[in-house]
Design a protein around this motif. Structure first.
Motif, short mmCIF file in Angstrom:
data_model
loop_
_atom_site.label_atom_id
_atom_site.label_comp_id
_atom_site.label_asym_id
_atom_site.label_seq_id
_atom_site.Cartn_x
_atom_site.Cartn_y
_atom_site.Cartn_z
N THR A 69 0.80 -1.24 0.00
CA THR A 69 0.00 0.00 0.00
C THR A 69 0.83 1.29 0.00
N GLY A 171 0.72 -2.40 11.84
CA GLY A 171 1.98 -3.05 12.18
C GLY A 171 1.69 -4.55 12.05
N LYS A 233 -9.66 -4.98 0.93
CA LYS A 233 -9.53 -4.32 2.24
C LYS A 233 -10.86 -3.74 2.74
C1 F6R Z 1 3.93 -3.60 7.21
C2 F6R Z 1 2.82 -3.62 8.14
C3 F6R Z 1 1.55 -4.29 7.82
C4 F6R Z 1 0.99 -3.94 6.45
C5 F6R Z 1 -0.33 -4.63 6.18
C6 F6R Z 1 -0.90 -4.31 4.81
O1 F6R Z 1 4.99 -2.83 7.72
O2 F6R Z 1 2.96 -3.06 9.18
O3 F6R Z 1 0.59 -3.93 8.79
O4 F6R Z 1 0.84 -2.55 6.38
O5 F6R Z 1 -0.16 -6.00 6.30
O6 F6R Z 1 -0.03 -4.80 3.83
P1 F6R Z 1 -0.28 -4.46 2.29
O7 F6R Z 1 -0.07 -2.99 2.15
O8 F6R Z 1 0.76 -5.24 1.56
O9 F6R Z 1 -1.66 -4.87 1.97
#
Ligand code: F6R
Length: 294
Positions: A69, A171, A233
């Protein structure tokens, strides 16, 4: 000499002013929801907010996330650095988390990803970059307390960027994490391990544990920007923004934050019941308290 009537008028103006300030504070205590057309617009808006924060406070303490993201945000920050001279020379960053147990230099460690996607392309001094070290160790408690201490010594985090997990984690605070939790090692849920599989080779098992800032740590950041994009999401966004505050959905804790904004695209906002209200609230905020929007 100020007469009785003038004094009374001033007192009344003062009381009215105070009430107005309370009203405005009340508005500011809500999680703002900003819905963008798509991922590109979300990334540009996140970058605008971050760049404004840096321009306002050159030594900004910036909390960062990895995952897919924020990648558009990082691309846009790199562009702003190159084209508009956005200066990171005094900025200090604190990453939320790191996998435990990946070999040093593994291309999917969050350290490698952050350098590849952002730090290698901007003028931030390496000494200002803080990412938890995921090497297996005997005393996690001591190490994690040191990470917290580094944040405290830096004066706390001014702006924390967050992504959102499919089950509502921020996180790697997986469901049932204490809302008061601090930096610590955490076992990843099966869902998170599967979500992260796309970043690893077909024959490679993604890590099952990570060091992560706690929800209590995140809530101490002065401002929070929660990013979410895409239909996958939508459920987590609705739970985080409109559901009960619960340890089952870590991001719901942000409802208690004084200055949190959920910046989500239309697809991710699809399950929100009060979309029209959020748009009006954003308009009102633009008029009454534009500072809240950075
Ligand atoms: C990564 C983190 C996670 C991601 C979450 C969403 O540092 O803290 O909380 O932000 O898993 O991940 P994406 O953006 O890949 O969907």
């Amino acid at each position: 000499m100020v007469g009785y009537h003038e004094t009374r008028a001033r007192v009344q103006r003062g009381v009215a002013g105070e009430l107005f300030a309370k009203f405005i504070q009340g508005l500011a205590a809500k999680m703002l929801v900003h819905i963008t057309k798509d991922f590109e617009e979300l990334s540009r808006e996140a970058a605008r907010v971050t760049a404004n924060a840096i321009r306002t406070k050159k030594d900004l303490r910036l909390g960062l996330a990895t995952g897919s993201t924020p990648l558009g945000l990082y691309r846009e920050l790199i562009r702003m650095h190159r084209e508009d001279g956005l200066d990171f020379s005094r900025v200090a960053t604190f990453n939320l988390d790191e996998y435990i147990g990946l070999p040093a230099g593994h291309p999917q460690s969050f350290r490698s990803v952050m350098f590849r996607e952002l730090f290698d392309h901007i003028n931030i001094p390496v000494a200002n970059i803080h990412i938890p070290d995921g090497k297996p160790r005997e005393n996690y408690e001591k190490y994690c307390e040191e990470y917290e201490e580094e944040i405290r010594r830096a004066g706390g985090i001014d702006l924390q960027v967050l992504g959102l997990g499919m089950e509502g984690h921020i996180g790697f605070n997986e469901p049932t994490s204490s809302l008061a939790s601090r930096t610590r090692p955490k076992t990843l849920t099966r869902q998170t391990v599967e979500d992260n599989r796309k970043f690893f080779g077909a024959k490679e098992e993604p890590p099952h544990a990570a060091i992560t800032m706690g929800i209590g740590t995140i809530l101490e950041a002065r401002r929070v920007l929660l990013l979410a994009s895409g239909t996958a999401k939508a459920r987590a966004v609705a739970l985080a923004v409109e559901g009960p505050v619960t340890a089952s959905v870590s991001a719901s804790a942000l409802q208690m934050h004084r200055n949190a904004t959920a910046l989500v695209d239309r697809e991710a906002a699809a399950n929100l019941a009060h979309r029209e209200y959020y748009e009006r609230a954003l308009e009102m905020t633009r008029k009454l308290t534009p500072g809240r929007l950075w």
